[in-house]
Design an enzyme around this catalytic site. Sequence first.
Site, PDB file in Angstrom:
ATOM      1  N   ASP A 135       0.829  -1.206   0.000  1.00 28.78           N
ATOM      2  CA  ASP A 135       0.000   0.000   0.000  1.00 28.78           C
ATOM      3  C   ASP A 135       0.871   1.267   0.000  1.00 28.78           C
ATOM      4  O   ASP A 135       1.995   1.252   0.499  1.00 28.78           O
ATOM      5  CB  ASP A 135      -0.912  -0.023   1.241  1.00 28.78           C
ATOM      6  CG  ASP A 135      -2.060   0.953   1.120  1.00 28.78           C
ATOM      7  OD1 ASP A 135      -2.402   1.352  -0.012  1.00 28.78           O
ATOM      8  OD2 ASP A 135      -2.626   1.322   2.167  1.00 28.78           O
ATOM      9  N   GLY A 178       0.119   5.546  -4.352  1.00 24.39           N
ATOM     10  CA  GLY A 178      -0.498   6.814  -4.752  1.00 24.39           C
ATOM     11  C   GLY A 178       0.022   7.970  -3.921  1.00 24.39           C
ATOM     12  O   GLY A 178       0.421   9.010  -4.465  1.00 24.39           O
ATOM     13  N   HIS A 183       2.760   3.697  -8.807  1.00 23.93           N
ATOM     14  CA  HIS A 183       2.580   2.270  -9.139  1.00 23.93           C
ATOM     15  C   HIS A 183       3.794   1.770  -9.930  1.00 23.93           C
ATOM     16  O   HIS A 183       4.277   0.665  -9.719  1.00 23.93           O
ATOM     17  CB  HIS A 183       1.302   2.066  -9.970  1.00 23.93           C
ATOM     18  CG  HIS A 183       0.048   2.429  -9.227  1.00 23.93           C
ATOM     19  ND1 HIS A 183      -0.201   2.007  -7.937  1.00 23.93           N
ATOM     20  CD2 HIS A 183      -1.029   3.188  -9.580  1.00 23.93           C
ATOM     21  CE1 HIS A 183      -1.380   2.473  -7.531  1.00 23.93           C
ATOM     22  NE2 HIS A 183      -1.890   3.196  -8.505  1.00 23.93           N
ATOM     23  N   TRP A 213     -11.387  -1.955  -8.528  1.00 25.63           N
ATOM     24  CA  TRP A 213     -12.034  -1.727  -9.829  1.00 25.63           C
ATOM     25  C   TRP A 213     -12.825  -0.413  -9.832  1.00 25.63           C
ATOM     26  O   TRP A 213     -13.104   0.141 -10.892  1.00 25.63           O
ATOM     27  CB  TRP A 213     -12.983  -2.879 -10.195  1.00 25.63           C
ATOM     28  CG  TRP A 213     -12.292  -4.161 -10.559  1.00 25.63           C
ATOM     29  CD1 TRP A 213     -12.326  -5.330  -9.876  1.00 25.63           C
ATOM     30  CD2 TRP A 213     -11.470  -4.421 -11.719  1.00 25.63           C
ATOM     31  NE1 TRP A 213     -11.570  -6.297 -10.515  1.00 25.63           N
ATOM     32  CE2 TRP A 213     -11.042  -5.759 -11.651  1.00 25.63           C
ATOM     33  CE3 TRP A 213     -11.041  -3.628 -12.798  1.00 25.63           C
ATOM     34  CZ2 TRP A 213     -10.216  -6.344 -12.616  1.00 25.63           C
ATOM     35  CZ3 TRP A 213     -10.215  -4.210 -13.756  1.00 25.63           C
ATOM     36  CH2 TRP A 213      -9.817  -5.541 -13.656  1.00 25.63           C
ATOM     37  N   LEU A 224      10.692 -20.568  -4.765  1.00 21.78           N
ATOM     38  CA  LEU A 224       9.658 -19.707  -4.157  1.00 21.78           C
ATOM     39  C   LEU A 224       8.352 -19.772  -4.942  1.00 21.78           C
ATOM     40  O   LEU A 224       8.347 -19.705  -6.176  1.00 21.78           O
ATOM     41  CB  LEU A 224      10.176 -18.254  -4.141  1.00 21.78           C
ATOM     42  CG  LEU A 224       9.175 -17.179  -3.693  1.00 21.78           C
ATOM     43  CD1 LEU A 224       8.872 -17.286  -2.204  1.00 21.78           C
ATOM     44  CD2 LEU A 224       9.688 -15.779  -4.015  1.00 21.78           C
ATOM     45  N   ARG A 281      -5.309  -1.769   8.690  1.00 17.14           N
ATOM     46  CA  ARG A 281      -6.501  -2.560   8.354  1.00 17.14           C
ATOM     47  C   ARG A 281      -6.130  -3.659   7.364  1.00 17.14           C
ATOM     48  O   ARG A 281      -5.046  -3.665   6.787  1.00 17.14           O
ATOM     49  CB  ARG A 281      -7.614  -1.664   7.814  1.00 17.14           C
ATOM     50  CG  ARG A 281      -7.230  -0.794   6.628  1.00 17.14           C
ATOM     51  CD  ARG A 281      -8.421   0.035   6.138  1.00 17.14           C
ATOM     52  NE  ARG A 281      -7.990   0.981   5.133  1.00 17.14           N
ATOM     53  CZ  ARG A 281      -7.769   2.286   5.354  1.00 17.14           C
ATOM     54  NH1 ARG A 281      -7.962   2.801   6.540  1.00 17.14           N
ATOM     55  NH2 ARG A 281      -7.351   3.060   4.374  1.00 17.14           N
ATOM     56  N   SER A 302      -8.349  -4.668   4.744  1.00 16.96           N
ATOM     57  CA  SER A 302      -8.886  -4.348   3.412  1.00 16.96           C
ATOM     58  C   SER A 302      -9.252  -5.601   2.588  1.00 16.96           C
ATOM     59  O   SER A 302      -8.862  -5.721   1.429  1.00 16.96           O
ATOM     60  CB  SER A 302      -7.900  -3.467   2.628  1.00 16.96           C
ATOM     61  OG  SER A 302      -7.651  -2.271   3.320  1.00 16.96           O
TER      62      SER A 302
END
Length: 251
Positions: free
Chosen positions: A25, A28, A42, A74, A136, A199, A201
Site C-alpha cells: 500500500d 499513490g 505504481h 475496480w 519460491l 486494516r 482491506s
Amino acid sequence: MVQQENLLPKINKEQLPSHIAIIMDGNGRWAEEKGQERLYGHFHGVESVRDIVEGAAELGIQYLTLYAFSTENWDRPQQEVEGLMGLLVDTIHKEVPVLNKNNIKLHVIGDLNMLPHFARIELNEALEMTSHNTGLNLIMALSYSSRWELVNAVKNIGLDVQAGKIDPHTINADTLQQYLSTSDFPDPELMIRTSGEYRISNFLLYQLAYAELYFTNTRWPDFRKVNLYEAIIDYQGRERRFGKTRQQIQV
Ligand code: IPE
Ligand code: IPE
Ligand code: MG
C-alpha cells in the site's frame, strides 16, 4: 539508515515464516508527495516487488503472497485502473525470464474473469511458463477479495452437496480450506502492510486467523529487502501461543 548487511545475520534461518503475505500500500501517496501522478507511484512500486521477491527467494521463503489489486480497486478512476492493468501485463511479460532464472513459480488468486482479455492471456502464459519451477511460490492476489473468495467457496460447496459429491454432515474446516483459492498454500505466518494503514482491506480474512501482523509507515515504493528483514526479525521476537498459555508453549 539501517544497512541490510547488518540485519541479515540477525535473522534466524531456522525460524523463518514459510508464508509471508504483503498488502503493498501507499503507491499513490508516495507519488502525490513528490508532486507526481498516482501511476508514477505504481510504476515505482514494481521496483519494490522485484527487490522483495528476490529477497524472499534468497532467504528461502517458500510462499510470498502479494496483494496487487483488490476487487474494490475496480472502482478507482478508469485511467488509474487501465494504467495498472497495462503495468501488470508489461511487468509480467518482462519478469518471466527472471522468475525462471530464480526458479520462482507464479500463481494467481482472484476473480480473473474481471480482468481484460489481454491481461488474462499474458497471465496464463506466465503461469504456464513458470509452472515447472520448484523454488519460491509467488502468489499474486489480483482482482482478489476475501469476501469474494469465501462466497465463491460456499457456493461451490453448495453445488457439490447438491450434486451428491459431499455429505453436508462431513463439512469441516478442511473442507472449506479445499474450496478456497489458497487451497494449495499454507496459511501465512506473517502479514505485512506498508504505508501506515492499520486494516486488512478484504485480504485473506480466513487465512490470517493466526498470522502475526506487522505494520510499517514505509510507503510501498520505498520498501526494500532491509525492510523485509526488519519485519522478519520483529516476527521472530514474538511468542505465538495459538490460544494456549505461555507455559504450555515453552515446554
Ligand atoms: C497500493 O497503493 C496499490 C494498489 C492498491 C493498486 P495505493 O494505490 O492504494 O496507494 P495509496 O494508498 O492511495 O497511497
Ligand atoms: C489494499 O489497498 C489493496 C491493495 C494493496 C492491492 P487499498 O489502498 O485499496 O485499501 P484501502 O482502500 O486503503 O482500505
Ligand atoms: Mg491504498
